[in-house]
Structures are given as C-alpha cells and as structure tokens.
Design a protein around this motif. Sequence first.
Motif, mmCIF file in Angstrom:
data_model
loop_
_atom_site.group_PDB
_atom_site.id
_atom_site.type_symbol
_atom_site.label_atom_id
_atom_site.label_comp_id
_atom_site.label_asym_id
_atom_site.label_seq_id
_atom_site.Cartn_x
_atom_site.Cartn_y
_atom_site.Cartn_z
ATOM 1 N N LEU A 113 3.353 7.692 -10.581
ATOM 2 C CA LEU A 113 3.522 6.963 -11.837
ATOM 3 C C LEU A 113 3.906 7.820 -13.033
ATOM 4 C CD1 LEU A 113 0.511 4.517 -11.467
ATOM 5 C CD2 LEU A 113 2.911 4.167 -10.811
ATOM 6 N N VAL A 114 3.490 9.068 -13.060
ATOM 7 C CA VAL A 114 3.782 9.931 -14.202
ATOM 8 C C VAL A 114 4.499 11.168 -13.690
ATOM 9 C CG1 VAL A 114 2.792 11.234 -16.125
ATOM 10 C CG2 VAL A 114 1.777 9.066 -15.464
ATOM 11 N N GLN A 115 5.647 11.462 -14.292
ATOM 12 C CA GLN A 115 6.473 12.564 -13.820
ATOM 13 C C GLN A 115 7.038 13.328 -15.011
ATOM 14 O OE1 GLN A 115 9.456 11.029 -11.112
ATOM 15 N NE2 GLN A 115 8.006 9.623 -10.166
ATOM 16 N N ARG A 116 7.095 14.654 -14.868
ATOM 17 C CA ARG A 116 7.690 15.507 -15.907
ATOM 18 C C ARG A 116 8.600 16.526 -15.219
ATOM 19 N NH1 ARG A 116 3.244 14.945 -18.670
ATOM 20 N NH2 ARG A 116 3.393 13.523 -20.391
ATOM 21 N N GLY A 117 9.821 16.604 -15.684
ATOM 22 C CA GLY A 117 10.749 17.609 -15.184
ATOM 23 C C GLY A 117 11.234 17.353 -13.767
ATOM 24 N N MET A 118 10.955 16.203 -13.230
ATOM 25 C CA MET A 118 11.328 15.891 -11.849
ATOM 26 C C MET A 118 12.744 15.310 -11.816
ATOM 27 S SD MET A 118 8.622 16.870 -10.284
ATOM 28 C CE MET A 118 8.922 16.291 -8.635
ATOM 29 N N PRO A 119 13.427 15.449 -10.675
ATOM 30 C CA PRO A 119 14.755 14.837 -10.541
ATOM 31 C C PRO A 119 14.670 13.321 -10.726
ATOM 32 C CG PRO A 119 14.283 16.312 -8.698
ATOM 33 C CD PRO A 119 13.025 16.180 -9.486
ATOM 34 N N MET A 120 15.736 12.733 -11.253
ATOM 35 C CA MET A 120 15.764 11.295 -11.530
ATOM 36 C C MET A 120 15.462 10.456 -10.291
ATOM 37 S SD MET A 120 16.035 10.342 -14.578
ATOM 38 C CE MET A 120 16.605 8.661 -14.485
ATOM 39 N N GLU A 121 15.899 10.899 -9.112
ATOM 40 C CA GLU A 121 15.673 10.091 -7.907
ATOM 41 C C GLU A 121 14.191 9.924 -7.578
ATOM 42 O OE1 GLU A 121 17.024 14.246 -6.487
ATOM 43 O OE2 GLU A 121 17.767 12.778 -7.917
ATOM 44 N N MET A 122 13.349 10.775 -8.139
ATOM 45 C CA MET A 122 11.902 10.640 -7.907
ATOM 46 C C MET A 122 11.324 9.445 -8.653
ATOM 47 S SD MET A 122 10.923 12.905 -5.743
ATOM 48 C CE MET A 122 9.162 13.048 -5.939
ATOM 49 N N SER A 123 12.017 8.974 -9.684
ATOM 50 C CA SER A 123 11.477 7.867 -10.483
ATOM 51 C C SER A 123 11.374 6.573 -9.669
ATOM 52 C CB SER A 123 12.302 7.649 -11.742
ATOM 53 O OG SER A 123 13.615 7.269 -11.413
ATOM 54 N N ARG A 124 12.101 6.468 -8.569
ATOM 55 C CA ARG A 124 11.994 5.250 -7.745
ATOM 56 C C ARG A 124 10.596 5.087 -7.165
ATOM 57 N NH1 ARG A 124 14.452 6.197 -1.737
ATOM 58 N NH2 ARG A 124 13.267 4.314 -1.343
ATOM 59 N N TYR A 125 9.855 6.222 -7.055
ATOM 60 C CA TYR A 125 8.513 6.160 -6.467
ATOM 61 C C TYR A 125 7.447 5.727 -7.470
ATOM 62 C CZ TYR A 125 10.928 8.268 -2.614
ATOM 63 O OH TYR A 125 11.813 8.506 -1.590
ATOM 64 N N LYS A 126 7.900 5.341 -8.656
ATOM 65 C CA LYS A 126 7.001 4.657 -9.588
ATOM 66 C C LYS A 126 6.865 3.192 -9.157
ATOM 67 C CE LYS A 126 8.133 7.477 -13.631
ATOM 68 N NZ LYS A 126 8.656 7.466 -15.007
ATOM 69 N N ILE A 127 7.902 2.675 -8.510
ATOM 70 C CA ILE A 127 7.934 1.268 -8.087
ATOM 71 C C ILE A 127 7.730 1.141 -6.580
ATOM 72 C CG2 ILE A 127 9.383 -0.790 -7.988
ATOM 73 C CD1 ILE A 127 10.785 0.385 -10.559
ATOM 74 N N ASP A 128 8.426 1.971 -5.825
ATOM 75 C CA ASP A 128 8.299 1.979 -4.363
ATOM 76 C C ASP A 128 7.321 3.069 -3.961
ATOM 77 O OD1 ASP A 128 10.319 0.023 -4.147
ATOM 78 O OD2 ASP A 128 11.881 1.571 -4.183
ATOM 79 N N PRO A 129 6.527 2.834 -2.911
ATOM 80 C CA PRO A 129 5.555 3.865 -2.518
ATOM 81 C C PRO A 129 6.230 5.078 -1.877
ATOM 82 C CG PRO A 129 5.493 2.026 -0.990
ATOM 83 C CD PRO A 129 6.431 1.630 -2.082
ATOM 84 N N TRP A 130 5.659 6.222 -2.144
ATOM 85 C CA TRP A 130 6.075 7.469 -1.490
ATOM 86 C C TRP A 130 5.621 7.385 -0.035
ATOM 87 C CZ3 TRP A 130 8.780 11.834 -2.678
ATOM 88 C CH2 TRP A 130 8.604 12.958 -1.858
ATOM 89 N N PRO A 131 6.475 7.699 0.931
ATOM 90 C CA PRO A 131 6.081 7.623 2.342
ATOM 91 C C PRO A 131 4.943 8.606 2.652
ATOM 92 C CG PRO A 131 8.474 7.856 2.108
ATOM 93 C CD PRO A 131 7.879 8.072 0.759
ATOM 94 N N LEU A 132 3.873 8.113 3.198
ATOM 95 C CA LEU A 132 2.709 8.959 3.488
ATOM 96 C C LEU A 132 2.950 9.930 4.630
ATOM 97 C CD1 LEU A 132 -0.263 6.494 2.941
ATOM 98 C CD2 LEU A 132 0.782 8.114 1.342
ATOM 99 N N ASN A 133 4.046 9.775 5.337
ATOM 100 C CA ASN A 133 4.368 10.724 6.396
ATOM 101 C C ASN A 133 5.384 11.761 5.899
ATOM 102 O OD1 ASN A 133 6.630 9.137 6.159
ATOM 103 N ND2 ASN A 133 6.830 8.702 8.338
ATOM 104 N N ARG A 134 5.553 11.854 4.587
ATOM 105 C CA ARG A 134 6.570 12.734 4.006
ATOM 106 C C ARG A 134 5.944 13.806 3.125
ATOM 107 N NH1 ARG A 134 11.337 10.727 0.022
ATOM 108 N NH2 ARG A 134 12.239 12.769 -0.398
ATOM 109 N N PRO B 169 0.820 -1.212 0.000
ATOM 110 C CA PRO B 169 0.000 0.000 0.000
ATOM 111 C C PRO B 169 0.857 1.266 0.000
ATOM 112 C CG PRO B 169 -0.652 -1.486 1.762
ATOM 113 C CD PRO B 169 0.610 -2.025 1.180
ATOM 114 N N GLY B 170 0.310 2.302 -0.614
ATOM 115 C CA GLY B 170 0.996 3.581 -0.612
ATOM 116 C C GLY B 170 0.670 4.413 -1.831
ATOM 117 N N LEU B 171 1.365 5.530 -1.919
ATOM 118 C CA LEU B 171 1.206 6.479 -3.018
ATOM 119 C C LEU B 171 2.302 6.212 -4.044
ATOM 120 C CD1 LEU B 171 -0.009 9.048 -4.314
ATOM 121 C CD2 LEU B 171 1.507 10.374 -2.813
ATOM 122 N N TYR B 172 1.897 5.883 -5.260
ATOM 123 C CA TYR B 172 2.840 5.599 -6.332
ATOM 124 C C TYR B 172 2.795 6.745 -7.338
ATOM 125 C CZ TYR B 172 3.299 0.981 -4.359
ATOM 126 O OH TYR B 172 3.565 -0.057 -3.509
#
Length: 147
Positions: free
Chosen positions: A113-134, A108-111
């Motif tokens: 999936l679609v990103q434009r102009g974002m830093p490359m390290e953000m692409s990991r959150y297409k696979i791993d969920p973004w922490p909901l406390n962040r 469970p979590g926030l994925y």
Amino acid sequence: MRANDRVVGVVEVINKLDGTSFTQDECNLLMSFGAQAAIAIENAQRFTRVDQALAERVQELQTLQNFDQQLQTSLELNRVLDIALTYAMDSLGVSMGIMGVIREKEEPGLYLLVQRGMPMEMSRYKIDPWPLNRGIMGRVAQTGQAE
C-alpha cells in the motif's frame, strides 16, 4: 606512552633549560609521566566511545518515541503505514521502500500500500495482491520468517 601493552602515544623532551643531560632519575620520572598520561588517554578514549554509543542510543530512543507519537495521531491504515515506512527509511538511510499488509478477506494476499522510490509497475500491487510465491516478500508473508 604505553597502556595495556599497547603504544598510545609518544612524549619527547629536548634541550634542558640549563643545557645539562637528562639523568636516569629524570628519565624515570618522564616514563612515569608517560605511563600516567597513557592511562588517562585510554580512559578518555574509552569514555568518548561509550559517550558516542550512548548518544547514538539516546537518538534511537528519541526517534522511536517520535515514531510512537506520530503513530498515535492516526488510526487510518495508509497514514500509519506511511509514517512507519518514513521512519524506517530515514533511520536506515535508504532511498527505496515498500510497506504492505496481508488481507485475508476479499481477494486474499499481500497488498503493497505504501511505496517510496519504487518502479511505477509496483504500484499495481496496491490494488492487486503480490503473489505469495514470489520473492522474499512473498516468502516472508507466508512463513513469517525474515531470514
């Protein structure tokens, strides 16, 4: 020229053709012309503002209609998110954007999936969920409140 206790323009007349001075009646007539012109100027400016606002609203509605038509062309999640992010970014005139979904099954979590102009390290959150406390995204995902 005055309209609604506001100066909206100026009229100047000089050098009568016959070389005589202006009479009080002629001055009064010029003041009447000026008052009428001021009202016409105010009305034209008001119409222009309303017309511009209407044109902007029509453009917004056309954009939303195009957006809706584009969304109807696909049932594939990433395509829908891509279309939505593209229209949002274009409409707001921004160069960076991200769109994701909350998944409740699997991990469970926030994925994001679609990103434009974002830093490359953000692409990991297409696979791993973004922490909901962040950050703001996590808070909005948890509370449903954008503010």
